[in-house]
Design an enzyme around this catalytic site. Structure first.
Site, short mmCIF file in Angstrom:
data_model
loop_
_atom_site.label_atom_id
_atom_site.label_comp_id
_atom_site.label_asym_id
_atom_site.label_seq_id
_atom_site.Cartn_x
_atom_site.Cartn_y
_atom_site.Cartn_z
N THR A 14 -9.64 -8.76 11.50
CA THR A 14 -9.78 -10.27 10.43
C THR A 14 -9.10 -10.35 9.22
O THR A 14 -9.79 -11.42 8.36
CB THR A 14 -11.35 -9.58 10.68
OG1 THR A 14 -11.86 -8.29 9.71
CG2 THR A 14 -12.33 -10.38 11.76
N VAL A 17 -3.14 -8.51 7.23
CA VAL A 17 -2.24 -8.19 8.02
C VAL A 17 -2.88 -7.63 9.88
O VAL A 17 -1.90 -8.15 11.32
CB VAL A 17 -2.01 -6.98 7.62
CG1 VAL A 17 -1.13 -5.76 9.02
CG2 VAL A 17 -1.14 -6.82 6.59
N SER A 43 -18.14 -8.50 10.00
CA SER A 43 -17.92 -9.41 10.81
C SER A 43 -17.79 -8.66 12.70
O SER A 43 -17.00 -9.63 13.23
CB SER A 43 -15.55 -8.77 10.98
OG SER A 43 -15.31 -9.43 9.69
N CYS A 131 5.23 -2.03 2.58
CA CYS A 131 5.82 -3.46 2.64
C CYS A 131 6.47 -3.89 1.71
O CYS A 131 7.86 -4.12 2.44
CB CYS A 131 4.93 -4.32 2.46
SG CYS A 131 3.85 -4.44 1.12
N GLN A 158 5.98 -9.63 -6.15
CA GLN A 158 4.96 -9.57 -4.48
C GLN A 158 4.33 -10.02 -4.87
O GLN A 158 3.12 -10.56 -6.14
CB GLN A 158 4.79 -7.74 -4.59
CG GLN A 158 5.70 -6.96 -4.36
CD GLN A 158 4.89 -5.30 -4.83
OE1 GLN A 158 5.58 -4.88 -5.28
NE2 GLN A 158 4.12 -5.06 -3.60
N SER A 161 -1.01 -12.16 -1.15
CA SER A 161 -0.78 -12.36 -0.09
C SER A 161 -0.57 -10.52 0.22
O SER A 161 -1.47 -10.12 1.51
CB SER A 161 -0.56 -12.25 1.69
OG SER A 161 1.39 -12.59 1.21
N GLY A 162 0.25 -9.49 -0.25
CA GLY A 162 -0.04 -7.88 -0.09
C GLY A 162 -1.01 -7.01 -0.34
O GLY A 162 -1.24 -6.34 -0.17
N ARG A 237 3.21 -7.93 -9.37
CA ARG A 237 2.28 -9.25 -8.65
C ARG A 237 3.05 -10.18 -9.50
O ARG A 237 2.60 -10.13 -10.52
CB ARG A 237 1.52 -8.75 -8.31
CG ARG A 237 -0.04 -9.12 -7.52
CD ARG A 237 0.31 -9.51 -6.39
NE ARG A 237 -0.07 -8.32 -6.65
CZ ARG A 237 0.09 -7.63 -4.95
NH1 ARG A 237 0.69 -7.93 -4.11
NH2 ARG A 237 -0.14 -6.09 -4.73
N HIS A 244 7.35 -11.19 -0.36
CA HIS A 244 8.30 -10.68 -1.78
C HIS A 244 9.07 -10.54 -1.39
O HIS A 244 10.51 -10.15 -0.97
CB HIS A 244 7.77 -8.88 -1.71
CG HIS A 244 5.89 -8.88 -0.93
ND1 HIS A 244 5.11 -9.24 -1.75
CD2 HIS A 244 5.54 -7.30 -0.79
CE1 HIS A 244 3.79 -8.93 -1.34
NE2 HIS A 244 4.27 -7.41 -1.33
P1 NAP Z 1 -7.36 -7.60 3.73
O1 NAP Z 1 -7.19 -8.04 4.59
O2 NAP Z 1 -8.43 -6.67 3.20
O3 NAP Z 1 -8.23 -6.95 5.48
C1 NAP Z 1 -8.97 -5.42 5.45
C2 NAP Z 1 -9.53 -5.83 7.33
O4 NAP Z 1 -10.22 -3.85 7.25
C3 NAP Z 1 -10.15 -6.66 7.10
O5 NAP Z 1 -10.60 -7.00 8.34
C4 NAP Z 1 -11.66 -5.60 6.95
O6 NAP Z 1 -13.03 -6.20 7.61
C5 NAP Z 1 -11.67 -4.28 7.90
N1 NAP Z 1 -11.98 -2.90 6.90
C6 NAP Z 1 -13.03 -2.72 6.30
N2 NAP Z 1 -13.53 -1.54 6.21
C7 NAP Z 1 -14.12 -1.92 7.40
C8 NAP Z 1 -14.56 -0.26 8.47
N3 NAP Z 1 -15.01 -0.06 7.44
N4 NAP Z 1 -14.16 -0.19 10.04
C9 NAP Z 1 -13.41 -1.44 9.95
N5 NAP Z 1 -12.55 -2.16 9.66
C10 NAP Z 1 -12.83 -2.62 8.41
O7 NAP Z 1 -6.07 -6.48 4.26
P2 NAP Z 1 -4.77 -6.53 4.72
O8 NAP Z 1 -4.12 -7.08 3.68
O9 NAP Z 1 -5.28 -7.21 6.07
O10 NAP Z 1 -4.23 -4.60 4.67
C11 NAP Z 1 -4.94 -4.08 5.20
C12 NAP Z 1 -4.13 -2.11 5.47
O11 NAP Z 1 -2.51 -3.01 5.54
C13 NAP Z 1 -4.02 -1.16 4.68
O12 NAP Z 1 -4.14 -0.80 4.68
C14 NAP Z 1 -2.61 -2.62 3.10
O13 NAP Z 1 -2.94 -1.37 1.94
C15 NAP Z 1 -1.79 -1.98 4.99
N6 NAP Z 1 -0.55 -3.29 4.69
C16 NAP Z 1 -0.58 -4.40 3.68
C17 NAP Z 1 0.17 -5.37 3.73
C18 NAP Z 1 -0.22 -6.47 3.48
O14 NAP Z 1 1.51 -6.68 2.70
N7 NAP Z 1 -0.74 -7.17 2.88
C19 NAP Z 1 1.44 -4.69 3.92
C20 NAP Z 1 1.67 -3.38 4.16
C21 NAP Z 1 0.00 -2.50 4.58
P3 NAP Z 1 -13.80 -7.41 7.28
O15 NAP Z 1 -13.03 -8.80 7.44
O16 NAP Z 1 -15.15 -7.49 8.25
O17 NAP Z 1 -13.77 -7.22 6.08
#
Ligand code: NAP
Length: 336
Positions: A14, A17, A43, A131, A158, A161-162, A237, A244
């Site tokens: 959800t 990413v 979720s 990223c 950056q 959305s990161g 940021r 980015h």
């Molecule tokens: P996000 O939008 O905040 O999404 C976080 C996700 O993790 C949501 O689906 C959330 O579910 C889920 N989550 C939280 N707690 C959980 C649990 N206990 N069990 C299972 N799922 C859980 O964050 P994001 O940007 O997608 O980033 C996610 C990861 O990718 C991070 O480790 C981040 O460092 C990495 N990343 C992100 C980017 C980027 O550009 N955004 C780039 C590279 C790496 P709910 O919706 O239920 O809260």
């Protein structure tokens, strides 16, 4: 792997990413036999669409990964540390987007255009880099191979959305609040992000760099398999939703002219050069959003040193910086 269709799990489905991972699996026609979508308790029961079908989001339990071939993790480092070993024990191969395992020497840290050969060393977990690092190394790799890069000085711009979906909401809410003369709320970032630039991404380390900056230093060396490269980073940021941008200065061992760099980069995998200053064309975050390539432009000599270049590198952080890179790794895995 022998079967032709795979059971795939997306953890964090959800999120910014995870959601993109689900779309990219569909878009690239990844051979999915079954998809399991996981997120937090918040979720549980939510429906997401895959291939025209509604899939119910579940929370992880001890049986979640039974029968899963590939588990794409994107739910933060603590969740990866907790659940990725469990997925591996169940027989899945994990591609992890978080920082949990990136710097463990035995765990491959992979950018398919740069070091795909390291994938075979995996023992169940493959790490997807940060990223900002991914988009930079895709461009630096052909230059490093040709003339060896001695030093990199990078400043990043950056997008929110990161940080994930809450930060996307925070920027839009602050913009609306400011236009309506209402007070703004800062819940994700320590300061106002709308109409501002924050020289802090993640928390500070003892050396006064942020974690994000040190990820760029350490991950670049690991991916390019060269610990001698000097890297110094300033991660900023900016109030941009997707994409980015990076100003990258390199010093090389052998001289590379601008024309030679253009020639190299126009043939580099995953790279698209946009460098026509006569018609004011250069990479822009708004144009990179939703695209798979890493864009490079503003290629010019660093006239302050003998062998140096300046580059402007832009990519969609959610796609090439995260979800797409992970699925490219999975595509290599199923071809092994
Ligand atoms: P996000 O939008 O905040 O999404 C976080 C996700 O993790 C949501 O689906 C959330 O579910 C889920 N989550 C939280 N707690 C959980 C649990 N206990 N069990 C299972 N799922 C859980 O964050 P994001 O940007 O997608 O980033 C996610 C990861 O990718 C991070 O480790 C981040 O460092 C990495 N990343 C992100 C980017 C980027 O550009 N955004 C780039 C590279 C790496 P709910 O919706 O239920 O809260």
């Amino acid at each position: 792997m022998s079967s032709k269709m795979y059971s795939v799990a997306v953890v964090g489905a959800t999120g910014a990413v995870g959601n993109e991972m689900v779309s990219i699996l569909e878009e690239r026609k990844f051979p999915v036999r079954e998809i399991r979508l996981f997120a937090s308790e918040r979720s549980e029961g939510k429906m997401l669409e895959f291939d025209g079908k509604g899939i119910t989001v579940k929370k992880i339990d001890s049986n979640s990964f039974e029968g899963v071939d590939i588990a794409l993790f994107s739910a933060g480092a603590s969740r990866s540390k907790e659940f990725a070993p469990m997925a591996v024990r169940s027989g899945a191969i994990v591609v992890d987007n978080s920082s949990a395992f990136r710097m463990i020497p035995e765990i491959p840290l992979v950018v398919p255009e740069v070091n795909p050969h390291t994938i075979v060393r995996h023992k169940g977990i493959i790490a997807n880099p940060n990223c900002s690092t991914i988009q930079m190394v895709v461009v630096l790799k052909p230059i490093h191979d040709a003339v060896r890069i001695k030093r990199v000085v990078v400043s990043t711009y950056q997008s929110v959305s990161g940080t994930g979906k809450r930060a996307i909401d925070e920027l839009s809410q602050q913009v609306r609040a400011l236009f309506n003369c209402r007070e703004i709320k800062c819940q994700v970032y320590p300061h106002q992000i709308a109409f501002n630039c924050l020289p802090q991404i993640d928390t500070f380390e003892d050396n006064h760099y942020t974690k994000e900056e040190m990820k760029m230093v350490n991950e670049t060396r690991k991916i390019l398999e060269d610990d001698t490269i000097g890297v110094t980073a300033t991660a900023v940021r900016v109030p941009v939703f997707y994409g980015h941008s990076e100003s990258v200065n390199i010093e090389t061992e052998k001289k590379l002219t601008v024309n030679e760099a253009r020639e190299l980069l126009s043939n580099a995998p995953g790279v698209k050069m946009i460098d026509n200053i006569d018609v004011l064309e250069y990479p822009l975050a708004i144009n990179a959003a939703g695209r798979d390539e890493v864009f490079v432009g503003r290629i010019r000599e660093d006239e302050s040193i003998e062998k140096g270049l300046n580059l402007w590198i832009v990519a969609d952080n959610i796609r090439k910086g995260a979800a797409l890179n992970a699925i490219q790794i999975a595509e290599i895995l199923i071809g092994l």
